[in-house]
Design a protein around this motif. Structure first.
Motif, short mmCIF file in Angstrom:
data_model
loop_
_atom_site.label_atom_id
_atom_site.label_comp_id
_atom_site.label_asym_id
_atom_site.label_seq_id
_atom_site.Cartn_x
_atom_site.Cartn_y
_atom_site.Cartn_z
N GLU A 1 -30.37 -1.71 4.31
CA GLU A 1 -31.66 -1.70 4.32
C GLU A 1 -32.26 -2.28 5.80
N VAL A 2 -31.56 -3.44 6.22
CA VAL A 2 -31.95 -4.26 7.24
C VAL A 2 -31.48 -3.88 8.69
N LEU A 3 -30.17 -3.75 8.79
CA LEU A 3 -29.62 -3.31 10.05
C LEU A 3 -30.23 -2.14 10.62
N VAL A 4 -30.28 -1.05 9.69
CA VAL A 4 -30.91 0.04 10.10
C VAL A 4 -32.48 0.00 10.89
N GLN A 5 -33.06 -1.06 10.40
CA GLN A 5 -34.41 -1.36 11.13
C GLN A 5 -34.35 -2.04 12.34
N VAL A 6 -33.23 -2.48 12.71
CA VAL A 6 -32.73 -3.21 13.97
C VAL A 6 -32.49 -1.92 15.01
#
Length: 292
Positions: free
Chosen positions: A120-125
């Motif tokens: 969920e998080v890294l893909v937002q970076v």
């Protein structure tokens, strides 16, 4: 070949940028500040540029590391460390676009965050970042920095947690690895000094002699009591011990062996290992579920 190795901790963030045969290793205090939304209005008045300062993440603007020291600092817990501080550092290092691989060191006590980070998080970076990112347990770099001793226990002492990674016949014993939350330096000092943990950590980093004396005289005995209640410890406690992490600076004794540059060792050990040819079998070093 560009690799990013990052070890996010509650007291400091350690990271390295590896370019070919050259590596830059750095440590920065874990400091986070949020810029107020009304700061944007200063641009229209020509008074300042608050609206352009910091980095954007999830619709807000943040300062992280040294720039945040003069801001309105927020307390950094587990959520802030992994879901705000870590993504901001990955943006700062431009890991997603330029790195071939990203290594994130995570305490076994926090290992549950890795699935959320990956999905969920890294893909937002950056959309490409999850595929480039691998997670390794804190303490592995200490073992590598120590020269991969055949039989030993790595004790990675942080400000809040202590990670215990045993090695036998040169292989990590994953079923016997564990972490103890609330067993780090600041956790111990909080029992002797009723103060904000952030203030205790700051005083310790600034060389508080009284705190250092208390740690060197009593911390290891207290930690041993914490370790002795763990069944895993009973099976490995006779192995030689290797201390690392920021807490290693404050432990002393005739049998105490410390890795070189203990606070940076999780990052430096991985850097050195890559420079010497990389991990032969990554499955040996991957950590799965740990019943913390």
């Amino acid at each position: 070949m560009r690799k990013i190795i990052i070890d996010p901790g509650y007291s400091s963030v350690k990271f390295a940028v590896l370019n070919g045969k050259k590596a830059k290793v750095k440590r920065e205090r874990t400091v986070l500040a949020q810029l107020p939304s009304w700061g944007v209005s200063f641009d229209t008045l020509g008074v300042g540029n608050n609206g352009k300062e910091g980095m954007e993440w999830q619709g807000k603007r943040w300062l992280v590391g040294p720039p945040a020291l003069n801001g309105l600092q927020l307390q950094v817990g587990k959520k802030e460390l992994f879901y705000i501080v870590l993504p901001l550092y990955l943006q700062k290092l431009e890991a997603a676009e330029k790195a071939e691989e990203v290594i994130v060191c995570v305490s076994l006590a926090d290992w549950d965050v890795t699935k959320i980070l990956q999905q969920e998080v890294l893909v937002q970076v950056h959309p490409a970042l999850p595929a480039k990112t691998k997670f390794l347990p804190q303490g592995l770099g200490i073992w590598l920095q120590a020269g991969r001793p055949k039989d030993c226990i790595v004790l990675d002492i942080g400000f809040n947690t202590v990670d215990v990674l045993p090695f036998q016949n040169g292989k990590p014993q994953k079923s016997l690895a564990f972490s103890i939350s609330g067993a780090g330096l600041v956790s111990f000092l909080s029992l002797a000094r009723r103060d904000d943990p952030r203030e205790i950590a700051k005083a310790l980093e600034n060389g508080d002699e009284e705190m250092e004396k208390i740690l060197k005289q009593h911390y290891l005995t207290w930690l041993e009591e914490k370790l002795n209640v763990r069944q895993e410890w009973q099976e490995i406690k006779e192995l030689p011990r290797m201390y690392g992490g920021g807490g290693a600076y404050f432990v002393e004794g005739k049998k105490v062996k410390k890795v070189k540059n203990p606070e940076l060792a999780n990052v430096q050990g991985i850097v050195v290992y890559f420079l010497k040819g990389g991990v032969k079998n990554e499955k040996d070093y991957a950590t799965t579920k740990h019943p913390i």
